[in-house]
Design an enzyme around this catalytic site. Structure first.
Site, PDB file in Angstrom:
ATOM      1  N   HIS A  87       0.854  -1.193   0.000  1.00  0.00           N
ATOM      2  CA  HIS A  87       0.000   0.000   0.000  1.00  0.00           C
ATOM      3  C   HIS A  87       0.884   1.235   0.000  1.00  0.00           C
ATOM      4  CE1 HIS A  87      -3.706   2.244   1.876  1.00  0.00           C
ATOM      5  NE2 HIS A  87      -3.120   2.928   0.914  1.00  0.00           N
ATOM      6  N   GLU A 145       0.800   8.161  -3.180  1.00  0.00           N
ATOM      7  CA  GLU A 145       1.735   7.661  -2.173  1.00  0.00           C
ATOM      8  C   GLU A 145       3.011   8.491  -2.131  1.00  0.00           C
ATOM      9  OE1 GLU A 145       1.117   5.304   0.176  1.00  0.00           O
ATOM     10  OE2 GLU A 145      -0.912   5.456  -0.630  1.00  0.00           O
ATOM     11  N   HIS A 149       3.141  10.758   1.192  1.00  0.00           N
ATOM     12  CA  HIS A 149       4.039  10.086   2.140  1.00  0.00           C
ATOM     13  C   HIS A 149       5.511  10.139   1.738  1.00  0.00           C
ATOM     14  CE1 HIS A 149       0.452   8.519   4.092  1.00  0.00           C
ATOM     15  NE2 HIS A 149       0.033   8.020   2.932  1.00  0.00           N
TER      16      HIS A 149
END
Length: 277
Positions: A87, A145, A149
């Protein structure tokens, strides 16, 4: 289910990662540093405390899908993923919060063109949705992502390419699917397994405690946590009873399932409904 660790592919990626780590260590030793900045005078958040590798169980995630599209790996028929997939690699704070969207660095798929094959296999999107971008609007799963992040990981991993490369190599090294298979926890639409047994199998392999999230009694996500040098650490806070801590903080019951993949999928054009399990 057999181990899928690809020796030649993982060795190549590990070699690239080792070279990158040497450069980072050399820079730190010489007094230079990598910095996060928000751009345009925007104050950057404080640096994170540790990494969390978030893994998805496709057997559970794909159950929720109602439609197929070209970007959804659940729709790949016999090539749909059957083991934990990535993920994301998330920088977290020890207080339970996390930084997000730390720079204005936009995702550029050309930066990771040499990694697309392993990314498609081990880090695929498991839905047809388009996640939000830090700058507004919608984008790709990988773009989300990286921007949310990855940009906050830059003091350790550096740029976009090395964020994805590092994540792949951590995933290869700490192969959760293989560990669980060897302990007898295999995909099944009928078996239920003790949550404590799954946790213990991972603890025995990696000497650190994971955390898990479930949906209707099925494992949905599993998290491995790491210090900034990528040595494993506990995800749960140590207490008098670590097992009690895991159960109290988890959305999982004491016995959980690891659903096998879909029997069939109706995959023709974007938006075609999926057959159920």
């Amino acid at each position: 289910m057999k181990s899928f660790l690809p020796k030649s592919e993982s060795e190549l990626l590990l070699g690239q990662m080792h070279a990158f780590i040497i450069l980072v260590v050399a820079g730190l030793c010489s007094g230079s540093s990598l910095e996060i900045n928000g751009g345009d005078g925007v104050a950057a958040p404080r640096e994170f405390d540790y990494f969390k590798l978030a893994l998805q169980w496709p057997g559970t995630i794909c159950q929720r899908n109602r439609y197929c599209c070209s970007s959804n790996a659940c729709c790949r028929r016999s090539n749909a993923p059957t083991e934990f997939t990535i993920h994301g690699l998330w920088p977290d704070y020890s207080d339970g919060t996390w930084p997000a969207c730390c720079t204005r660095s936009s995702f550029d798929i050309k930066e990771i063109s040499t990694l697309l094959d392993p990314l498609e296999k081990y880090w695929p999107s498991l839905s047809c949705g388009s996640p939000s971008k830090c700058s507004g609007g919608k984008g790709s799963f990988w773009g989300h992502e990286w921007e949310k992040h990855g940009t906050c990981s830059s003091p350790v991993v550096g740029d976009e390419y090395n964020y994805f490369l590092t994540t792949l190599n951590v995933y290869f090294k700490y192969n959760v699917t293989r560990v669980l298979n060897e302990a007898g926890y295999v995909p099944s639409n009928s078996e239920r397994y003790p949550l404590g047994g799954i946790v213990s199998a991972i603890e025995n392999a990696f000497h650190a405690t994971p955390s898990l999230a479930c949906s209707n009694g099925a494992v949905k996500e599993l998290y491995l946590c790491f210090y900034k040098d990528f040595k494993p650490r506990d995800c749960a806070v140590r207490s008098r009873s670590l097992q009690s801590e895991i159960f109290s903080q988890s959305s999982c019951p004491k016995y959980v399932s690891l659903p096998a993949g879909p029997v069939s999928l109706a995959v023709e054009d974007d938006g075609i409904a999926m057959s159920r399990w």
